[in-house]
Design a protein around this motif. Structure first.
Motif, PDB file in Angstrom:
ATOM      1  N   VAL A  82      -4.635  43.995 -20.582  1.00 57.31           N
ATOM      2  CA  VAL A  82      -4.985  44.823 -19.432  1.00 57.31           C
ATOM      3  C   VAL A  82      -3.993  45.970 -19.260  1.00 57.31           C
ATOM      4  O   VAL A  82      -3.946  46.611 -18.224  1.00 57.31           O
ATOM      5  CB  VAL A  82      -5.044  43.996 -18.134  1.00 57.31           C
ATOM      6  N   CYS A  84      -0.734  46.143 -18.834  1.00 61.83           N
ATOM      7  CA  CYS A  84       0.200  46.031 -17.709  1.00 61.83           C
ATOM      8  C   CYS A  84       1.585  46.524 -18.099  1.00 61.83           C
ATOM      9  O   CYS A  84       2.448  46.690 -17.245  1.00 61.83           O
ATOM     10  CB  CYS A  84       0.302  44.596 -17.231  1.00 61.83           C
ATOM     11  N   CYS A  86       3.970  45.071 -19.557  1.00 61.64           N
ATOM     12  CA  CYS A  86       5.089  44.126 -19.523  1.00 61.64           C
ATOM     13  C   CYS A  86       5.744  44.032 -20.906  1.00 61.64           C
ATOM     14  O   CYS A  86       6.962  44.005 -21.022  1.00 61.64           O
ATOM     15  CB  CYS A  86       4.605  42.752 -19.079  1.00 61.64           C
ATOM     16  N   THR A  89       7.716  47.071 -21.722  1.00 61.25           N
ATOM     17  CA  THR A  89       8.907  47.159 -20.886  1.00 61.25           C
ATOM     18  C   THR A  89      10.007  46.246 -21.410  1.00 61.25           C
ATOM     19  O   THR A  89      11.168  46.638 -21.483  1.00 61.25           O
ATOM     20  CB  THR A  89       8.569  46.767 -19.438  1.00 61.25           C
ATOM     21  N   ASP A  94      11.763  48.857 -28.306  1.00 59.32           N
ATOM     22  CA  ASP A  94      10.916  49.936 -27.824  1.00 59.32           C
ATOM     23  C   ASP A  94       9.852  50.295 -28.852  1.00 59.32           C
ATOM     24  O   ASP A  94       9.664  51.458 -29.176  1.00 59.32           O
ATOM     25  CB  ASP A  94      11.795  51.159 -27.505  1.00 59.32           C
ATOM     26  N   ALA A 100      -2.918  53.403 -20.887  1.00 57.96           N
ATOM     27  CA  ALA A 100      -3.964  52.679 -20.182  1.00 57.96           C
ATOM     28  C   ALA A 100      -5.163  53.565 -19.939  1.00 57.96           C
ATOM     29  O   ALA A 100      -5.042  54.767 -19.788  1.00 57.96           O
ATOM     30  CB  ALA A 100      -3.422  52.172 -18.850  1.00 57.96           C
ATOM     31  N   GLY A 101      -6.323  52.951 -19.921  1.00 57.85           N
ATOM     32  CA  GLY A 101      -7.545  53.678 -19.624  1.00 57.85           C
ATOM     33  C   GLY A 101      -8.343  52.950 -18.558  1.00 57.85           C
ATOM     34  O   GLY A 101      -8.096  51.788 -18.268  1.00 57.85           O
ATOM     35  N   GLU A 102      -9.307  53.657 -18.005  1.00 57.37           N
ATOM     36  CA  GLU A 102     -10.147  53.088 -16.945  1.00 57.37           C
ATOM     37  C   GLU A 102     -11.353  52.415 -17.595  1.00 57.37           C
ATOM     38  O   GLU A 102     -12.108  53.046 -18.310  1.00 57.37           O
ATOM     39  CB  GLU A 102     -10.600  54.215 -16.008  1.00 57.37           C
ATOM     40  N   ILE A 108     -12.673  44.362 -14.720  1.00 55.79           N
ATOM     41  CA  ILE A 108     -11.595  44.481 -15.716  1.00 55.79           C
ATOM     42  C   ILE A 108     -10.675  45.638 -15.328  1.00 55.79           C
ATOM     43  O   ILE A 108      -9.458  45.523 -15.392  1.00 55.79           O
ATOM     44  CB  ILE A 108     -12.186  44.687 -17.125  1.00 55.79           C
ATOM     45  N   GLU A 109     -11.264  46.746 -14.925  1.00 52.56           N
ATOM     46  CA  GLU A 109     -10.539  47.893 -14.399  1.00 52.56           C
ATOM     47  C   GLU A 109      -9.657  48.607 -15.407  1.00 52.56           C
ATOM     48  O   GLU A 109      -9.827  49.770 -15.680  1.00 52.56           O
ATOM     49  CB  GLU A 109      -9.683  47.474 -13.191  1.00 52.56           C
ATOM     50  N   LYS A 110      -8.697  47.906 -15.974  1.00 49.06           N
ATOM     51  CA  LYS A 110      -7.688  48.587 -16.790  1.00 49.06           C
ATOM     52  C   LYS A 110      -7.664  47.972 -18.185  1.00 49.06           C
ATOM     53  O   LYS A 110      -7.694  46.750 -18.319  1.00 49.06           O
ATOM     54  CB  LYS A 110      -6.325  48.396 -16.118  1.00 49.06           C
TER      55      LYS A 110
ATOM     56  N   PRO B  99      -0.924  42.661 -12.777  1.00 51.95           N
ATOM     57  CA  PRO B  99      -0.847  43.376 -14.051  1.00 51.95           C
ATOM     58  C   PRO B  99      -1.629  44.681 -14.079  1.00 51.95           C
ATOM     59  O   PRO B  99      -1.246  45.601 -14.801  1.00 51.95           O
ATOM     60  CB  PRO B  99      -1.422  42.376 -15.052  1.00 51.95           C
ATOM     61  N   ILE B 100      -2.717  44.773 -13.320  1.00 51.06           N
ATOM     62  CA  ILE B 100      -3.475  46.021 -13.367  1.00 51.06           C
ATOM     63  C   ILE B 100      -3.284  46.834 -12.094  1.00 51.06           C
ATOM     64  O   ILE B 100      -3.965  47.835 -11.893  1.00 51.06           O
ATOM     65  CB  ILE B 100      -4.978  45.778 -13.611  1.00 51.06           C
ATOM     66  N   ARG B 208      -2.956  57.068 -11.148  1.00 48.15           N
ATOM     67  CA  ARG B 208      -3.599  55.823 -11.565  1.00 48.15           C
ATOM     68  C   ARG B 208      -3.362  55.535 -13.048  1.00 48.15           C
ATOM     69  O   ARG B 208      -3.661  56.348 -13.913  1.00 48.15           O
ATOM     70  CB  ARG B 208      -5.084  55.910 -11.275  1.00 48.15           C
ATOM     71  N   PHE B 209      -2.821  54.379 -13.323  1.00 44.28           N
ATOM     72  CA  PHE B 209      -2.595  53.856 -14.680  1.00 44.28           C
ATOM     73  C   PHE B 209      -1.692  54.755 -15.528  1.00 44.28           C
ATOM     74  O   PHE B 209      -1.645  54.638 -16.743  1.00 44.28           O
ATOM     75  CB  PHE B 209      -3.923  53.658 -15.445  1.00 44.28           C
ATOM     76  N   ARG B 212       4.005  52.640 -15.226  1.00 44.08           N
ATOM     77  CA  ARG B 212       4.409  51.564 -14.323  1.00 44.08           C
ATOM     78  C   ARG B 212       5.609  52.036 -13.517  1.00 44.08           C
ATOM     79  O   ARG B 212       6.491  52.721 -14.057  1.00 44.08           O
ATOM     80  CB  ARG B 212       4.770  50.293 -15.102  1.00 44.08           C
ATOM     81  N   TRP B 214       8.212  50.636 -12.410  1.00 44.14           N
ATOM     82  CA  TRP B 214       9.570  50.204 -12.750  1.00 44.14           C
ATOM     83  C   TRP B 214      10.147  51.006 -13.909  1.00 44.14           C
ATOM     84  O   TRP B 214      11.323  50.896 -14.216  1.00 44.14           O
ATOM     85  CB  TRP B 214       9.608  48.707 -13.057  1.00 44.14           C
ATOM     86  N   LEU B 215       9.311  51.791 -14.576  1.00 42.13           N
ATOM     87  CA  LEU B 215       9.821  52.635 -15.661  1.00 42.13           C
ATOM     88  C   LEU B 215      10.314  53.979 -15.142  1.00 42.13           C
ATOM     89  O   LEU B 215      10.977  54.717 -15.865  1.00 42.13           O
ATOM     90  CB  LEU B 215       8.724  52.865 -16.703  1.00 42.13           C
TER      91      LEU B 215
END
Lengths: 179, 514
Positions: A82, A84, A86, A89, A94, A100-102, A108-110, B99-100, B208-209, B212, B214-215
């Motif tokens: 999705v 996110c 994480c 990060t 790195d 990300a896309g819509e 689902i959204e992301k 997450p999203i 939007r999207f 994040r 925190w970055l």
């Protein structure tokens, strides 16, 4: 220096049989030849050597070996990820790039429009797998990272990573019953 | 002055102070969702409940005022139990789609869950489902499941903008935020609702999207969208601005900023001039400095200072303007100064100002008034008639309409020398004999003076794009090459001298309020 213990070893006396040289040479060669022929045996379990015919005969990795990444799939074959971020990060090298896309489905959204892992840069620490809240990225493909001739070949895109992927047992949110 | 005891800390506070503010003064944090210092107090989230000795029930700290001799406990067993219960109640139908969710990382609900709740959900039935990704306005999206119904956004539209778009519909666990029929959340400050939303229910469409939170790295800066100079957190990731977020300054913008200003960060990255250019070919600074010196010298020798025009930009910081003044006056010895900048736009009676240049008052202060600047119309006429043969221009903007700008572009072709020193290519860099890349306010430090005369510093967020340099450094490079005695190495040298000069004029530079 006086404290060094010196042990005197008596030399083994050689008899006539050893001194005649030839029979002992033949005995030694017979051991070598025995190993040689035993390891040519078609029955591999009888062989005594531990080398392999790599790469025709690949290594068996342990169950928790961290190999190439793979992206897990939803039941309908879409990517579980999705986006996110994480994993990117936490990644100490790195090496994960996500855009990300819509997604059309509001449940689902992301989703990751772009998901690229630089396998050359990856230090195979497995933190991305631990960080993932969706069981979307795994390193249990059992394939180690191959050598590359082109640097760009090491950039594994989303679709390539999904080819290695499979279904996950974990339940994922976003199922929306008609209300 | 009532005396109040909060968790064994005794302190004296102003009459009318709420328990929440008194606790903050004593150094205790009382968690809260619906309370916002700039809005009215509905006390509906119940997160800020505290125990007051003698009172039968727990009291909302955001609403209750302290009385003399009051004894308040913010961490007693009853309070902790209540906080846990309130959070469990709020989280009952929360989708936990962190997450999203764009708010994740700056979400009050996340923070408070970790600090005050930290238990698993005891809900054994299906969660209530509400609307997701609802386009509540052109700049803002609404997620009903994440909403905790604190009504901050409703109160913002009622009390700050006065536009009254939002309301609460339905009751109980079906309650949602919606616009009134036929309306949408399209006021010029709508993204502020996403800022004040304590959870991820209202999110900005632009952000939007994208990244994040925190970055992000946050740098204190000033919005360049208009002359109001709203204080902002300039938030960037990998040398790119991701968003502007208003920074509290009661003298300028309070907690707010307009949607248009928020999007002005795009100008920092679009169409940037990254390399010095000579007649359209990229050069390095060493080469271009020498070429510029020779060309400027020849232009001054052939035409004289009377045929030389210099366009000053109110988009530049005071430090840049000060060096522009020194460079034009002492090095080039040019008198024909013109004032560029963006043309006037719309304004309202809240934050948006018609003057779309962040530093016109800075020009006023540095150049001691705006009278000496010539009219842009007459500049164009002079260029067309050949009275101005050489032009040095800061930034691409001119305060004229498109038609006049077209005339200006045509007139550039008549010039003997056109030097552009700015952030953007626009249509000008290809026409310019010399194009010198300057950096934006995000890549250098400086000062803007807003319409009210408040001098506000902004800080450098990241390294300059490409080979670009701050305007003042470009002027220094050229001045050194032309053998001038100007000797500034650090921006604070300019600031010291400039503020000294302005103080001598009896115009004390005001220190900006945080």
């Amino acid at each position: 220096m006086g404290n060094v213990n010196v042990k005197q070893v008596d030399r083994v006396k050689q008899g006539l049989w050893e001194k005649s040289y030839i029979p002992e040479i033949l005995r030694g060669l017979s051991v070598t030849a025995g190993h040689f022929f035993r390891n040519l045996s078609p029955n591999k379990s009888k062989r005594t050597i531990f080398t392999r015919d790599y790469p025709e005969e690949p290594t068996d990795y342990p169950d928790r070996y961290r190999g190439l990444h793979r992206l897990m799939l939803r039941e309908d074959g879409q990517v579980r990820c999705v986006a996110c971020m994480c994993c990117s990060t936490i990644c100490p090298a790195d090496c994960i790039h996500i855009e990300a896309g819509e997604h059309d489905d509001p449940g689902i959204e992301k989703y990751p429009d772009v998901f690229v892992i630089d396998e050359l840069r990856c230090i195979v620490c497995g933190l991305c797998v631990e960080a993932c809240p969706c069981d979307a990225i795994r390193m249990d493909s059992g394939v180690h990272i191959p050598p590359y001739t082109e640097r760009s070949d090491a950039f594994y895109g989303r679709d390539l990573l999904m080819e290695l992927g499979g279904l996950s047992q974990a339940k994922q949110g976003g199922d929306r019953s008609p209300s | 002055m009532p005396k109040v005891t909060i968790n064994d800390t005794e302190l004296e506070v102003e009459k009318g102070t709420t328990i929440l503010k008194a606790a903050a003064q004593a150094g205790y944090e009382v968690p809260h969702f619906c309370y916002h210092p700039a809005l009215s107090i509905p006390a509906n989230c119940r997160m800020c409940l505290v125990e007051v000795e003698g009172a039968p029930n727990l009291e909302p700290a955001c609403y209750s005022e302290v009385t003399d001799g009051m004894v308040v406990r913010t961490k007693s067993e009853r309070v902790v139990k209540a906080q846990k219960a309130v959070l469990e109640f709020i989280l009952l139908n929360h989708p936990v789609d962190c997450p999203i969710c764009d708010q994740a990382g700056e979400c009050k609900l996340q923070d408070y869950y970790m600090a005050y709740d930290a238990q698993e959900s005891r809900l054994r039935t299906e969660k209530n489902q509400k609307v997701k990704v609802f386009p509540i306005g052109p700049e803002v999206l609404y997620d009903g499941e994440r909403c905790i119904l604190c009504t901050r956004c409703i109160r913002f539209c009622e009390e700050i903008t006065g536009t009254n778009e939002l309301t609460l519909i339905q009751r109980g666990d079906s309650a949602e935020i919606r616009t009134f029929p036929g309306k949408e959340l399209d006021n010029p400050y709508s993204v502020c609702t996403a800022d004040i939303c304590p959870v991820g229910a209202l999110t900005s469409r632009d952000f939007r999207f994208k990244c994040r939170v925190w970055l992000l790295t946050s740098t204190d800066s000033v919005c360049t969208g208009c002359s109001n100079g709203c204080n902002i957190h300039l938030e960037h990731f990998r040398n790119e601005i991701q968003r502007y977020r208003p920074r509290y300054n009661p003298e300028v913008n309070d907690y707010w900023m307009c949607d248009e200003g928020r999007l002005t960060y795009k100008e920092v990255h679009d169409d940037r001039l990254r390399r010095p250019m000579s007649n359209g070919a990229a050069l390095n600074w060493h080469g271009v400095t020498e070429t510029t010196r020779d060309k400027l010298n020849r232009a001054l020798k052939d035409g004289g200072a009377s045929h030389f025009g210099f366009v000053i930009s109110p988009q530049a910081s005071c430090e840049d303007l000060y060096l522009a003044k020194r460079f034009a006056g002492d090095v080039l010895e040019v008198d024909n100064l013109y004032l560029g900048g963006k043309p006037d736009g719309w304004e309202d009676d809240f934050l948006v100002k018609a003057d779309k240049n962040p530093n016109r008052q800075g020009v006023n202060a540095v150049f001691d008034g705006l009278d000496q600047f010539g009219d842009i119309e007459s500049l164009i006429e002079d260029m067309e008639s050949g009275a101005i043969k050489n032009l040095y221009m800061m930034e691409k903007h001119l305060p004229v309409d498109d038609e006049t700008r077209g005339r200006f572009l045509d007139a550039i072709d008549e010039l003997d020398l056109f030097v552009l020193q700015g952030q953007h290519h626009a249509e000008l860099s290809q026409k310019a004999h010399l194009a010198l890349p300057a950096c934006s306010h995000a890549e250098t430090e400086g000062t803007f003076v807003n319409f009210d005369g408040i001098a506000q510093p902004f800080e450098q967020a990241f390294a300059p794009h490409g080979d670009s340099l701050p305007h003042w450094q470009i002027f220094m490079k050229l001045a050194r090459a032309m053998g001038s005695p100007l000797s500034y190495t650090f921006v604070h040298q300019i600031q010291d001298e400039m503020f000294q000069a302005s103080q001598d004029d009896g115009e004390a530079a005001q220190t900006p309020a945080e």
